[in-house]
Enzyme design. Structure first.
Site, PDB file in Angstrom:
ATOM      1  N   GLY A  92       0.852  -1.192   0.000  1.00 55.87           N
ATOM      2  CA  GLY A  92       0.000   0.000   0.000  1.00 55.87           C
ATOM      3  C   GLY A  92       0.884   1.236   0.000  1.00 55.87           C
ATOM      4  O   GLY A  92       2.068   1.168  -0.371  1.00 55.87           O
ATOM      5  N   GLY A 126       3.974   0.476   2.360  1.00 55.55           N
ATOM      6  CA  GLY A 126       4.893  -0.550   1.857  1.00 55.55           C
ATOM      7  C   GLY A 126       5.395  -0.247   0.457  1.00 55.55           C
ATOM      8  O   GLY A 126       6.571  -0.488   0.140  1.00 55.55           O
ATOM      9  N   SER A 128     -16.462  10.320   1.757  1.00 60.37           N
ATOM     10  CA  SER A 128     -15.320  11.070   2.283  1.00 60.37           C
ATOM     11  C   SER A 128     -15.731  12.200   3.213  1.00 60.37           C
ATOM     12  O   SER A 128     -16.702  12.915   2.983  1.00 60.37           O
ATOM     13  CB  SER A 128     -14.534  11.661   1.120  1.00 60.37           C
ATOM     14  OG  SER A 128     -13.654  12.636   1.612  1.00 60.37           O
ATOM     15  N   ARG A 164     -13.513  13.652  13.941  1.00 60.50           N
ATOM     16  CA  ARG A 164     -14.361  12.496  13.648  1.00 60.50           C
ATOM     17  C   ARG A 164     -15.005  11.891  14.888  1.00 60.50           C
ATOM     18  O   ARG A 164     -16.163  11.484  14.848  1.00 60.50           O
ATOM     19  CB  ARG A 164     -13.515  11.427  12.955  1.00 60.50           C
ATOM     20  CG  ARG A 164     -13.128  11.882  11.584  1.00 60.50           C
ATOM     21  CD  ARG A 164     -12.232  10.904  10.890  1.00 60.50           C
ATOM     22  NE  ARG A 164     -11.984  11.389   9.540  1.00 60.50           N
ATOM     23  CZ  ARG A 164     -11.208  10.797   8.669  1.00 60.50           C
ATOM     24  NH1 ARG A 164     -10.580   9.690   8.990  1.00 60.50           N
ATOM     25  NH2 ARG A 164     -11.048  11.291   7.471  1.00 60.50           N
ATOM     26  N   HIS A 195     -13.429   2.440  10.711  1.00 60.74           N
ATOM     27  CA  HIS A 195     -12.767   2.954   9.521  1.00 60.74           C
ATOM     28  C   HIS A 195     -11.249   2.860   9.571  1.00 60.74           C
ATOM     29  O   HIS A 195     -10.596   2.612   8.561  1.00 60.74           O
ATOM     30  CB  HIS A 195     -13.174   4.420   9.368  1.00 60.74           C
ATOM     31  CG  HIS A 195     -12.512   5.128   8.244  1.00 60.74           C
ATOM     32  ND1 HIS A 195     -12.739   4.797   6.932  1.00 60.74           N
ATOM     33  CD2 HIS A 195     -11.629   6.154   8.216  1.00 60.74           C
ATOM     34  CE1 HIS A 195     -12.039   5.598   6.138  1.00 60.74           C
ATOM     35  NE2 HIS A 195     -11.341   6.415   6.902  1.00 60.74           N
ATOM     36  N   LEU A 221      -2.744   9.061   5.237  1.00 58.96           N
ATOM     37  CA  LEU A 221      -1.940   9.026   4.011  1.00 58.96           C
ATOM     38  C   LEU A 221      -0.611   9.723   4.278  1.00 58.96           C
ATOM     39  O   LEU A 221       0.455   9.279   3.859  1.00 58.96           O
ATOM     40  CB  LEU A 221      -2.683   9.715   2.863  1.00 58.96           C
ATOM     41  CG  LEU A 221      -4.039   9.102   2.481  1.00 58.96           C
ATOM     42  CD1 LEU A 221      -4.665   9.865   1.313  1.00 58.96           C
ATOM     43  CD2 LEU A 221      -3.894   7.634   2.107  1.00 58.96           C
TER      44      LEU A 221
HETATM   45  C1  FAD Z   1     -12.511   4.068   2.426  1.00 54.45           C
HETATM   46  C2  FAD Z   1     -11.322   4.722   3.040  1.00 54.45           C
HETATM   47  C3  FAD Z   1     -10.996   6.035   2.730  1.00 54.45           C
HETATM   48  C4  FAD Z   1      -9.884   6.654   3.293  1.00 54.45           C
HETATM   49  N1  FAD Z   1      -9.591   7.952   2.976  1.00 54.45           N
HETATM   50  C5  FAD Z   1      -8.501   8.543   3.513  1.00 54.45           C
HETATM   51  C6  FAD Z   1      -8.157   9.881   3.174  1.00 54.45           C
HETATM   52  O1  FAD Z   1      -8.823  10.550   2.404  1.00 54.45           O
HETATM   53  N2  FAD Z   1      -7.051  10.419   3.745  1.00 54.45           N
HETATM   54  C7  FAD Z   1      -6.259   9.725   4.622  1.00 54.45           C
HETATM   55  O2  FAD Z   1      -5.255  10.253   5.094  1.00 54.45           O
HETATM   56  N3  FAD Z   1      -6.561   8.435   4.929  1.00 54.45           N
HETATM   57  C8  FAD Z   1      -7.647   7.840   4.405  1.00 54.45           C
HETATM   58  N4  FAD Z   1      -7.952   6.548   4.739  1.00 54.45           N
HETATM   59  C9  FAD Z   1      -7.003   5.772   5.543  1.00 54.45           C
HETATM   60  C10 FAD Z   1      -5.840   5.317   4.657  1.00 54.45           C
HETATM   61  O3  FAD Z   1      -6.307   5.023   3.369  1.00 54.45           O
HETATM   62  C11 FAD Z   1      -5.141   4.098   5.201  1.00 54.45           C
HETATM   63  O4  FAD Z   1      -4.870   4.262   6.563  1.00 54.45           O
HETATM   64  C12 FAD Z   1      -3.828   3.870   4.486  1.00 54.45           C
HETATM   65  O5  FAD Z   1      -4.011   3.895   3.096  1.00 54.45           O
HETATM   66  C13 FAD Z   1      -3.178   2.567   4.926  1.00 54.45           C
HETATM   67  O6  FAD Z   1      -2.049   2.363   4.139  1.00 54.45           O
HETATM   68  P1  FAD Z   1      -1.062   1.184   4.461  1.00 54.45           P
HETATM   69  O7  FAD Z   1      -0.022   1.197   3.387  1.00 54.45           O
HETATM   70  O8  FAD Z   1      -0.602   1.272   5.867  1.00 54.45           O
HETATM   71  O9  FAD Z   1      -1.952  -0.141   4.361  1.00 54.45           O
HETATM   72  P2  FAD Z   1      -2.800  -0.760   3.128  1.00 54.45           P
HETATM   73  O10 FAD Z   1      -2.993   0.168   2.019  1.00 54.45           O
HETATM   74  O11 FAD Z   1      -3.988  -1.404   3.756  1.00 54.45           O
HETATM   75  O12 FAD Z   1      -1.853  -1.882   2.589  1.00 54.45           O
HETATM   76  C14 FAD Z   1      -1.630  -3.082   3.286  1.00 54.45           C
HETATM   77  C15 FAD Z   1      -0.776  -3.986   2.419  1.00 54.45           C
HETATM   78  O13 FAD Z   1      -0.341  -5.080   3.193  1.00 54.45           O
HETATM   79  C16 FAD Z   1      -0.575  -6.283   2.489  1.00 54.45           C
HETATM   80  N5  FAD Z   1      -0.757  -7.321   3.500  1.00 54.45           N
HETATM   81  C17 FAD Z   1      -1.497  -7.271   4.637  1.00 54.45           C
HETATM   82  N6  FAD Z   1      -1.358  -8.407   5.333  1.00 54.45           N
HETATM   83  C18 FAD Z   1      -0.511  -9.185   4.629  1.00 54.45           C
HETATM   84  C19 FAD Z   1       0.023 -10.477   4.832  1.00 54.45           C
HETATM   85  N7  FAD Z   1      -0.253 -11.207   5.916  1.00 54.45           N
HETATM   86  N8  FAD Z   1       0.844 -10.970   3.880  1.00 54.45           N
HETATM   87  C20 FAD Z   1       1.158 -10.255   2.760  1.00 54.45           C
HETATM   88  N9  FAD Z   1       0.687  -9.024   2.541  1.00 54.45           N
HETATM   89  C21 FAD Z   1      -0.126  -8.511   3.458  1.00 54.45           C
HETATM   90  C22 FAD Z   1      -1.783  -6.004   1.627  1.00 54.45           C
HETATM   91  O14 FAD Z   1      -1.798  -6.906   0.547  1.00 54.45           O
HETATM   92  C23 FAD Z   1      -1.490  -4.570   1.205  1.00 54.45           C
HETATM   93  O15 FAD Z   1      -0.601  -4.556   0.121  1.00 54.45           O
HETATM   94  C24 FAD Z   1      -9.072   5.926   4.193  1.00 54.45           C
HETATM   95  C25 FAD Z   1      -9.401   4.618   4.527  1.00 54.45           C
HETATM   96  C26 FAD Z   1     -10.528   4.026   3.979  1.00 54.45           C
HETATM   97  C27 FAD Z   1     -10.909   2.666   4.424  1.00 54.45           C
END
Ligand code: FAD
Length: 638
Positions: A42, A45, A284, A330, A401, A441
């Site tokens: 994500g 990562g 949003s 929120r 969320h 983000l």
């Molecule tokens: C609908 C929605 C809207 C949002 N809007 C906003 C916004 O406008 N602004 C803001 O700041 N935040 C927003 N957020 C929050 C934000 O999007 C997330 O907190 C953030 O994108 C998380 O990013 P991340 O890289 O930590 O995890 P993720 O994007 O969830 O990525 C996790 C990664 O880990 C991998 N993974 C997980 N477990 C395993 C495993 N056991 N083995 C292998 N791979 C694994 C998955 O495949 C994925 O690639 C929103 C969240 C949601 C749900």
């Protein structure tokens, strides 16, 4: 257990700069001698993998989706904060820092939050250079909008698809490194265990989700960027696949889990339509910039929204919080929606909802402007509900969320397992007890692009020239056997209930007792029921198919087993914290006006839980929080 947050000394605005200078570097020729595993593709990562590979490290990146581009970050809609002060409306690094500490109700680490505010400006530059199409004003400058908990406009956005555009930026950088051979990408591969040798994280064991093959991967450091755990509630705005497994399995190996009860309930989601729903959709928060939230002034008013005259409506947020109005944080917005629904003033077929109305904004700005700002969100809403939000108010209600809790990390983003890092939503993050909008983000990209690439070098530099450990090491063989055994155990239960039926029951229990508000009685009830449910799960689960190929029930079952353990620790954490703060609202601890009542004297700490076994109570450790730069006050958004 001893643990140290490793916060650098010196004035807050100099800590990160000083630390960056003091950390050891790995020279370019030596970087290629190090292998780093990144679990997750994500924003956290993906950005970390691309940056580490660009620096010269050999990276193996894993995700369970079919493409790194499908990580859940793609769902982020509203925007990303940065202290650029383009609007000249009084913003600054210090103000972003201050707002974020206050927004989190003073339960985050000052030094981390200040660093986050500092690098926020670099993130925007980096993403613009990658070609991320942020919205622009007529003169060409990047546009901004406001989000809850702030009185300045500092949120950068790309329509309602900010996460998608940012992820495409990170993905391009990642794809470049995959092409260059510096990142080996493993899609459809799930990490099922962490391998620790002599106290150091040395690799992971994975399962190929298409073939069922179990494999080991060794490295010099492991980074978990595996996202948050909102799906413990079953119904959430997260993608259905989001889970806690990677973090939880690391927790079992000694990584402390911090503040698990700090979970965010987002105020603007589409209300569930009935009990069979399996997923919730976010609208949003940016919509609160122009939409006005209201309910009928009197209980049980069944008239259509448009038939209720202005004088008979209750714009409850504007009434109670005149300074911030609809833009309160929120947790405050969510709780107040719950109160009016509990008072019988809810709207929609189930009565569980409040209106978010754009009539005024459309009249003031014109439909075209509203469409340009939120067109895709309006379209999505109409597709789901069959109602046109240009004509009738949207209906919204809070839903799980985001999770502020996660693996405990020090200032370097290292967990309590040496060489194991956690970034993005997977760590306990910089958001304290409540996350302000548009800051996840920011944190994920800060960690991946600008923090981890420095701090991991400092760690690796201390291990230069050491003997490598390969997947043939006994520790990997043992871990593979254990993972295989766990899968066999799940498949052999042969009971009667599906994974989803267990998950739905767990989710409802956690939502009812450890959701928007909590009581000691409710939490004790949940703590009694969860172990029983876990026992039923392990004796009555039915999984069809086998482990030798794609089997989504099996995948879900493994994840649910971890959610069950997490749910218990969440409730324990919520019970232990005898105060209300941010999103953690204990009904016993509230002010006369119904606001969260903190107890700074006894609870100004991060709770970090140590795993002691599935049937044992975890041990609580405390990281005291010290505030030298912000003044602790009762949060007020009036
Ligand atoms: C609908 C929605 C809207 C949002 N809007 C906003 C916004 O406008 N602004 C803001 O700041 N935040 C927003 N957020 C929050 C934000 O999007 C997330 O907190 C953030 O994108 C998380 O990013 P991340 O890289 O930590 O995890 P993720 O994007 O969830 O990525 C996790 C990664 O880990 C991998 N993974 C997980 N477990 C395993 C495993 N056991 N083995 C292998 N791979 C694994 C998955 O495949 C994925 O690639 C929103 C969240 C949601 C749900």
């Amino acid at each position: 257990m001893q643990f140290d947050a490793k916060i650098p000394t010196g004035p807050i605005e100099k800590k990160w700069e000083k630390h960056r200078f003091e950390m050891k570097l790995v020279n370019p020729a030596n970087k290629r001698k190090f292998d780093v595993i990144v679990v997750g593709s994500g924003l956290a990562g993906g950005s970390a993998s691309a940056t580490l590979a660009e620096l010269g490290y050999n990276v193996k990146c894993f995700c369970f989706q079919d493409s790194p581009r499908r990580a859940h970050s793609i769902a982020a809609q509203g925007g990303i904060n940065a202290a650029k002060n383009y609007r000249n409306d009084g913003d600054s690094v210090f103000r972003l820092f201050y707002d974020t500490v206050k927004g989190g109700d003073y339960r985050s680490r000052e030094a981390n939050v200040h660093r986050l505010a500092e690098v926020s400006v670099n993130i925007i530059d980096q993403c613009v250079a990658q070609g991320v199409p942020f919205a622009r004003e007529y003169g060409g400058l990047l546009d901004n909008r406001s989000f809850g908990g702030a009185q300045v406009s500092r949120t950068f956005y790309a329509r309602g698809q900010t996460g998608q555009q940012l992820l495409l930026g990170a993905y391009q950088a990642l794809a470049r490194q995959i092409h260059a051979g510096k990142v080996q990408m493993f899609p459809r591969t799930e990490m099922l265990d962490l391998v620790v040798v002599d106290g150091r994280a040395r690799g992971i064991v994975t399962r190929n989700l298409l073939t069922g093959k179990i494999e080991s991967h060794a490295a010099d450091a492991v980074v978990l960027a595996s996202g948050g755990y909102s799906n413990v509630f079953f119904l959430s705005t997260n993608a259905k696949g989001c889970n806690v497994t990677a973090a939880w399995r690391a927790h079992r190996h000694g990584a402390l889990f911090a503040n698990p009860c700090f979970t965010q309930i987002h105020p603007t989601c589409i209300p569930p339509s009935d009990d069979t729903q399996s997923k919730l959709t976010l609208m949003s928060e940016s919509l609160r910039n122009d939409g006005r939230i209201w309910v009928p002034g009197k209980e049980g008013d069944a008239r259509r929204a448009r038939d209720i005259p202005e004088g008979e409506r209750d714009y409850f947020l504007e009434r109670k919080y005149p300074a911030f109005g609809n833009l309160v944080p929120r947790d405050v917005a969510s709780r107040n929606a719950k109160y009016v629904v509990d008072d019988g003033k809810g709207v929609g077929p189930t009565g569980v909802g409040v209106y978010l109305d754009f009539a005024d904004a459309i009249q003031r700005l014109g439909k075209d402007t509203i469409e340009a700002r939120y067109g895709n969100l309006f379209e999505m809403y109409e597709r789901i509900t069959g109602e046109n939000p240009y004509q009738v108010p949207m209906r919204i209600y809070p839903a799980p969320h985001y999770t502020m809790g996660g693996l405990w990390v020090d200032y370097n983003l290292m967990t309590t397992v040496d060489g194991l890092y956690a970034i993005g939503e997977a760590n306990f993050s910089d958001h304290g007890a409540n996350r302000l909008g548009a800051s996840a983000l920011m944190q994920g990209l800060a960690d991946g692009y600008f923090v981890l690439p420095y701090t991991i070098g400092d760690y690796l530099s201390q291990h230069l020239g050491e003997e490598k450990i390969g997947p043939d090491h006994a520790a990997f063989q043992d871990a593979e056997r254990k993972v295989g055994g766990d899968i066999e155990r799940l498949l052999s239960i042969d009971g009667k209930r599906t994974v989803d039926s267990f998950h739905r029951e767990l989710g409802k229990l956690v939502w009812d007792e450890c959701g928007m508000s909590r009581t000691a009685d409710g939490l004790k009830k949940a703590l009694k029921r969860i172990p029983q449910l876990r026992e039923e799960f392990w004796s009555d689960l039915k999984i069809v198919g086998n482990g030798e190929g794609l089997n989504q029930s099996l995948e879900k079952a493994g994840r649910l087993a971890d959610f069950m353990e997490l749910a218990e620790t969440m409730c324990r954490d919520a019970l232990d914290r005898q105060e209300s703060c941010g999103a953690h609202f204990r009904e016993e601890f509230q002010t006369e006006e119904g606001e969260a009542k903190r107890n700074d004297k006894d609870y100004s700490y991060t709770a970090a839980w140590e795993y002691k076994g599935a049937d044992q109570e975890p041990a609580l450790h405390k990281e005291p929080l010290e505030f030298e730069n912000v003044k602790l006050t009762q949060r007020s958004y009036k």
